[in-house]
Design a protein around this motif. Structure first.
Motif, PDB file in Angstrom:
ATOM      1  N   TRP A  51     -10.994   5.578  -0.797  1.00  9.17           N
ATOM      2  CA  TRP A  51     -10.166   6.414   0.052  1.00  9.17           C
ATOM      3  C   TRP A  51      -9.742   7.666  -0.704  1.00  9.17           C
ATOM      4  N   TRP A  55      -4.785   9.781   4.705  1.00 10.64           N
ATOM      5  CA  TRP A  55      -5.838   9.035   4.022  1.00 10.64           C
ATOM      6  C   TRP A  55      -7.160   9.232   4.769  1.00 10.64           C
ATOM      7  N   THR A  56      -8.252   9.340   4.031  1.00  7.70           N
ATOM      8  CA  THR A  56      -9.589   9.398   4.610  1.00  7.70           C
ATOM      9  C   THR A  56     -10.472   8.381   3.900  1.00  7.70           C
ATOM     10  N   LYS A  57     -11.033   7.462   4.668  1.00  8.79           N
ATOM     11  CA  LYS A  57     -11.962   6.497   4.078  1.00  8.79           C
ATOM     12  C   LYS A  57     -13.307   7.168   3.883  1.00  8.79           C
ATOM     13  N   SER A  82      -6.987  -7.527  -2.097  1.00  7.26           N
ATOM     14  CA  SER A  82      -6.227  -7.270  -0.881  1.00  7.26           C
ATOM     15  C   SER A  82      -5.109  -8.294  -0.689  1.00  7.26           C
ATOM     16  N   SER A 106      -4.667   6.132   9.704  1.00 12.20           N
ATOM     17  CA  SER A 106      -5.087   4.889   9.071  1.00 12.20           C
ATOM     18  C   SER A 106      -4.883   4.974   7.565  1.00 12.20           C
ATOM     19  N   ASN A 155       0.826  -1.209   0.000  1.00 10.06           N
ATOM     20  CA  ASN A 155       0.000   0.000   0.000  1.00 10.06           C
ATOM     21  C   ASN A 155       0.855   1.252   0.000  1.00 10.06           C
ATOM     22  N   ASP A 186     -13.727  -0.653  -0.948  1.00 16.11           N
ATOM     23  CA  ASP A 186     -13.537   0.564  -0.164  1.00 16.11           C
ATOM     24  C   ASP A 186     -12.982   1.687  -1.022  1.00 16.11           C
ATOM     25  N   PRO A 210      -5.284   2.499   3.589  1.00 18.77           N
ATOM     26  CA  PRO A 210      -5.822   1.299   2.935  1.00 18.77           C
ATOM     27  C   PRO A 210      -4.873   0.121   3.119  1.00 18.77           C
ATOM     28  N   GLU A 250     -17.460   7.292   2.656  1.00 22.60           N
ATOM     29  CA  GLU A 250     -18.702   6.552   2.502  1.00 22.60           C
ATOM     30  C   GLU A 250     -19.196   6.726   1.069  1.00 22.60           C
ATOM     31  N   LYS A 300     -20.631   0.255  -1.863  1.00 30.83           N
ATOM     32  CA  LYS A 300     -19.874  -0.593  -0.957  1.00 30.83           C
ATOM     33  C   LYS A 300     -20.185  -2.079  -1.147  1.00 30.83           C
ATOM     34  N   THR A 355     -16.680  12.804  -5.673  1.00 27.10           N
ATOM     35  CA  THR A 355     -15.580  12.975  -4.727  1.00 27.10           C
ATOM     36  C   THR A 355     -15.421  14.406  -4.228  1.00 27.10           C
TER      37      THR A 355
END
Length: 391
Positions: free
Chosen positions: A282, A291-293, A272, A247, A227, A280, A249, A295, A299, A342
């Protein structure tokens, strides 16, 4: 009630090539699975997805048609779609093809080398576009033993070799000038990313970013998915690793990375480290290095070996790919277009979408011509979206 004629839709696929020019998303190649066999999609056609209306159109292609392939790298430069590399029935290739998107009759042309040296055959590579030139990075392919000159730039896949031909991963940087049909291999500085394939890349200004991918660790000789995030300055040819805060990915390959502003990148999907198809999303902020996950409404739609291109108003259009672990079960190829918002939408887009989503309540024909055309296209988009959700 008479049934309306169904609109054409590009067939499901993975490993295809896609690029967008602000009006259309162009999709070519890739493969599907038929009775447990990998079948390449037709190479004499291209599909156009209207970014406003969400409608598809199929166009025939002529000229020096490339072999049917997957894993090619494609981009648009000066209104030409250019593809390089990929894997066909004969294995990886290092051929270059282009087609002018402004011509009524779409005809492929094979590039003839005028100067420089061709990169070795490869697929699952990525590219950046800068100052009208294309910079290619990485990939998986083969070299002759006599071509090995730096073990840090090409790592052999010990499971794949034949006599003096070896397959493996590379971290090479090659620059192609479409106008001169010439190749150069610039000397880079700084610590380069490890050799890899099935990674993701994006361009912002004069910076090329690369994230993740499948690598082979030199010390442990084990393959894994990473990653990490690197930046290549496309003027000074200097590599910099970007270490994020907080955090992040999980490591992955067969994902996508898309520039969505002057300071942010959008990552989606992939396979993964533990071989799970991912869904997901990001956002990486280049200013805060975090990084920001996010919504999002997709999903429940994992994707790998899909494509992602910037659409209108920082939308990201994800097309195709598979929701299965394709190295084990290869039946889950998709053909839906997923739209990710986005960034906040501009007011004009909000108004158009509001009217279009409630078209039956408004007298669209009374609108000014330019606005009426835009709303009619968005009306088609919302109708197509509702139909796909009801399928």
């Amino acid at each position: 009630m008479e049934r309306s004629e169904e609109q054409p839709v590009a067939r499901e696929r993975s490993g295809h090539t896609a690029a967008a020019d602000g009006q259309y998303l162009y999709v070519w190649g890739g493969y599907v699975s038929v009775a447990d066999h990998e079948v390449f999609l037709p190479n004499d056609e291209i599909w156009l997805y209207d970014l406003e209306s969400g409608l598809w159109e199929r166009r025939d292609m002529f000229g020096e048609i490339p072999p049917a392939m997957s894993g090619s790298c494609g981009c648009i430069v000066n209104e030409e779609l250019i593809i390089f590399g990929g894997c066909c029935d004969d294995g990886q290739t290092n051929e270059h093809f282009s087609v002018s998107l402004q011509e009524e009759k779409l005809s492929w042309r094979k590039a003839r080398l005028r100067s420089g040296s061709l990169p070795s055959p490869r697929d699952k590579l990525s590219c950046w576009v800068h100052n009208g030139r294309i910079i290619y990075f990485g990939g998986y392919g083969h070299k002759l033993l006599s071509e090995f000159n730096d073990p840090n730039r090409f790592i052999v896949d010990e499971a794949s070799w034949a006599e003096d031909i070896f397959w493996g991963w590379n971290n090479e940087v090659h620059e192609f000038d479409p106008k001169r049909s010439s190749w150069t291999e610039p000397q880079t500085f700084g610590r380069a990313p490890a050799p890899r394939a099935a990674h993701a890349s994006a361009t912002i200004g004069s910076k090329g970013y690369v994230c993740g991918g499948r690598i082979k660790c030199l010390l442990s000789a084990q393959e894994t998915r990473t990653n990490d995030l690197f930046c290549l300055d496309l003027n000074s040819w200097t590599w910099t690793e970007i270490v994020g805060f907080g955090s992040a990915p999980v490591g992955r390959s067969w994902h996508t990375l898309t520039a969505v502003s002057d300071s942010s990148l959008f990552l989606f999907g992939g396979l993964s480290v533990d071989c799970r198809p991912m869904s997901d999303g990001w956002i990486f902020n280049l200013e805060t290095k975090g990084w920001t996950k996010i919504e999002h409404q997709n999903k429940d739609k994992p994707r790998l070996w899909h494509t992602a291109c910037q659409g209108r108003d920082s939308d990201v259009i994800v097309f195709g790919g598979s929701h299965d672990y394709i190295l084990l079960v290869d039946k889950g190829h998709c053909n839906d277009a997923l739209v990710f918002q986005t960034q906040p939408l501009p007011l004009t887009r909000l108004c158009q979408d509001f009217i279009a989503s409630r078209a039956s309540s408004f007298q669209i024909l009374g609108l000014p011509p330019k606005l009426r055309n835009a709303v009619q296209k968005r009306t088609s988009f919302f109708r197509t979206s509702r139909n796909s959700q009801n399928m």
